[in-house]
Design a protein around this motif. Structure first.
Motif, PDB file in Angstrom:
ATOM      1  N   VAL A 112       0.832  -1.197   0.000  1.00 53.64           N
ATOM      2  CA  VAL A 112       0.000   0.000   0.000  1.00 53.64           C
ATOM      3  C   VAL A 112       0.870   1.251   0.000  1.00 53.64           C
ATOM      4  N   GLN A 113       2.013   1.203   0.623  1.00 54.30           N
ATOM      5  CA  GLN A 113       2.848   2.401   0.798  1.00 54.30           C
ATOM      6  C   GLN A 113       3.504   2.859  -0.499  1.00 54.30           C
ATOM      7  N   SER A 114       3.892   1.941  -1.360  1.00 55.42           N
ATOM      8  CA  SER A 114       4.655   2.402  -2.520  1.00 55.42           C
ATOM      9  C   SER A 114       4.613   1.442  -3.682  1.00 55.42           C
ATOM     10  N   LEU A 115       4.037   1.894  -4.797  1.00 50.92           N
ATOM     11  CA  LEU A 115       4.050   1.114  -6.035  1.00 50.92           C
ATOM     12  C   LEU A 115       5.466   0.977  -6.565  1.00 50.92           C
ATOM     13  N   LEU A 116       6.249   2.011  -6.362  1.00 48.32           N
ATOM     14  CA  LEU A 116       7.638   1.983  -6.813  1.00 48.32           C
ATOM     15  C   LEU A 116       8.400   0.837  -6.164  1.00 48.32           C
ATOM     16  N   LEU A 117       8.262   0.705  -4.832  1.00 48.06           N
ATOM     17  CA  LEU A 117       8.948  -0.389  -4.136  1.00 48.06           C
ATOM     18  C   LEU A 117       8.434  -1.745  -4.590  1.00 48.06           C
ATOM     19  N   LEU A 118       7.115  -1.849  -4.774  1.00 45.62           N
ATOM     20  CA  LEU A 118       6.548  -3.120  -5.223  1.00 45.62           C
ATOM     21  C   LEU A 118       7.126  -3.519  -6.578  1.00 45.62           C
ATOM     22  N   ALA A 119       7.214  -2.558  -7.514  1.00 43.22           N
ATOM     23  CA  ALA A 119       7.776  -2.850  -8.838  1.00 43.22           C
ATOM     24  C   ALA A 119       9.231  -3.287  -8.719  1.00 43.22           C
ATOM     25  N   ILE A 120      10.006  -2.606  -7.853  1.00 36.22           N
ATOM     26  CA  ILE A 120      11.413  -2.966  -7.680  1.00 36.22           C
ATOM     27  C   ILE A 120      11.542  -4.347  -7.043  1.00 36.22           C
ATOM     28  N   TRP A 121      10.703  -4.647  -6.047  1.00 35.46           N
ATOM     29  CA  TRP A 121      10.744  -5.972  -5.406  1.00 35.46           C
ATOM     30  C   TRP A 121      10.444  -7.080  -6.414  1.00 35.46           C
ATOM     31  N   ILE A 122       9.404  -6.858  -7.190  1.00 34.16           N
ATOM     32  CA  ILE A 122       9.057  -7.864  -8.201  1.00 34.16           C
ATOM     33  C   ILE A 122      10.193  -7.996  -9.214  1.00 34.16           C
ATOM     34  N   GLY A 123      10.768  -6.856  -9.616  1.00 34.17           N
ATOM     35  CA  GLY A 123      11.880  -6.875 -10.567  1.00 34.17           C
ATOM     36  C   GLY A 123      13.067  -7.658 -10.041  1.00 34.17           C
ATOM     37  N   ILE A 124      13.410  -7.461  -8.774  1.00 35.93           N
ATOM     38  CA  ILE A 124      14.536  -8.202  -8.181  1.00 35.93           C
ATOM     39  C   ILE A 124      14.226  -9.696  -8.138  1.00 35.93           C
ATOM     40  N   GLY A 125      13.000 -10.036  -7.746  1.00 35.89           N
ATOM     41  CA  GLY A 125      12.608 -11.460  -7.709  1.00 35.89           C
ATOM     42  C   GLY A 125      12.715 -12.103  -9.083  1.00 35.89           C
ATOM     43  N   TRP A 126      12.198 -11.418 -10.117  1.00 34.01           N
ATOM     44  CA  TRP A 126      12.272 -11.959 -11.472  1.00 34.01           C
ATOM     45  C   TRP A 126      13.715 -12.028 -11.958  1.00 34.01           C
TER      46      TRP A 126
END
Length: 199
Positions: A104-118
């Motif tokens: 909820v806090q940050s779409l930017l962080l979510l995108a980066i987290w998913i990017g690192i996982g992928w």
């Protein structure tokens, strides 16, 4: 030709390698179906809240991470590949848990987290496909590794600005990866049937 080992009731005996191969294709099939289902859900509800998207991707990363951790302890791969699978699985699990906490806090962080996982998953798949000549669906695994790596780099370098764009992009990758994992699962199943009984 090796004669099969038969139990008193006439069924062939499955050895540890046969049981492991049976479990491996089933785990791959489940992971592929989960990826496919999640990709479909993403397309059906693209404008859902960030919380829902965070939870869905958190679940995906958790499941994929657990599958990779199991693979790290249950395969006959080299030590380097097992360590890489363990690191990749651990990171995916941690990123999945972080999605629940901060989506909820940050779409930017979510995108980066998913990017690192992928990114880590893609590197792991690519290294495994390059180093193991006997890997089932080796070409598909290499393709999936490249696709995951590129998707991860894209999300890290250019975090998507809108939830709809992120979910559509992620939905495309999940559908592709789900299909690849399902195809791989059936190829592993086919090879597992060729393992002699008792092995």
């Amino acid at each position: 030709m090796v004669s099969p080992i038969i139990t008193p009731d006439g069924a062939p005996v499955q050895g540890p390698l046969g049981l492991l191969a049976k479990a491996a294709w089933q785990v791959l099939l489940v992971a592929g179906l989960v990826s496919l289902a999640l990709g479909i859900v993403v397309f059906v509800w693209p404008k859902q809240t960030l919380t829902v998207v965070g939870v869905l991707f958190g679940l995906y990363l958790l499941i994929i991470g657990i599958v990779q951790l199991v693979a790290a302890f249950g395969t006959h791969a080299s030590t380097a590949l097992r360590v890489l699978a363990f690191i990749s699985g651990t990171i995916c699990v941690l990123l999945g848990l972080l999605c629940f906490r901060s989506a909820v806090q940050s779409l930017l962080l979510l995108a980066i987290w998913i990017g690192i996982g992928w990114l880590f998953r893609g590197i792991t798949q690519l290294v495994a496909a390059i180093s193991d000549d006997e890997m089932p669906a080796r070409g598909w695994q290499a393709f999936a590794g490249v696709a995951n790596t590129l998707a991860g780099v894209l999300l890290i370098v250019w975090p998507v600005g809108s939830i709809t764009a992120l979910t559509v992009l992620a939905g495309c990758w999940l559908l592709i990866l789900g299909l690849i994992e399902i195809v791989t699962a059936f190829q592993v199943r086919s090879r597992a049937k060729q393992i002699p009984s008792g092995v």
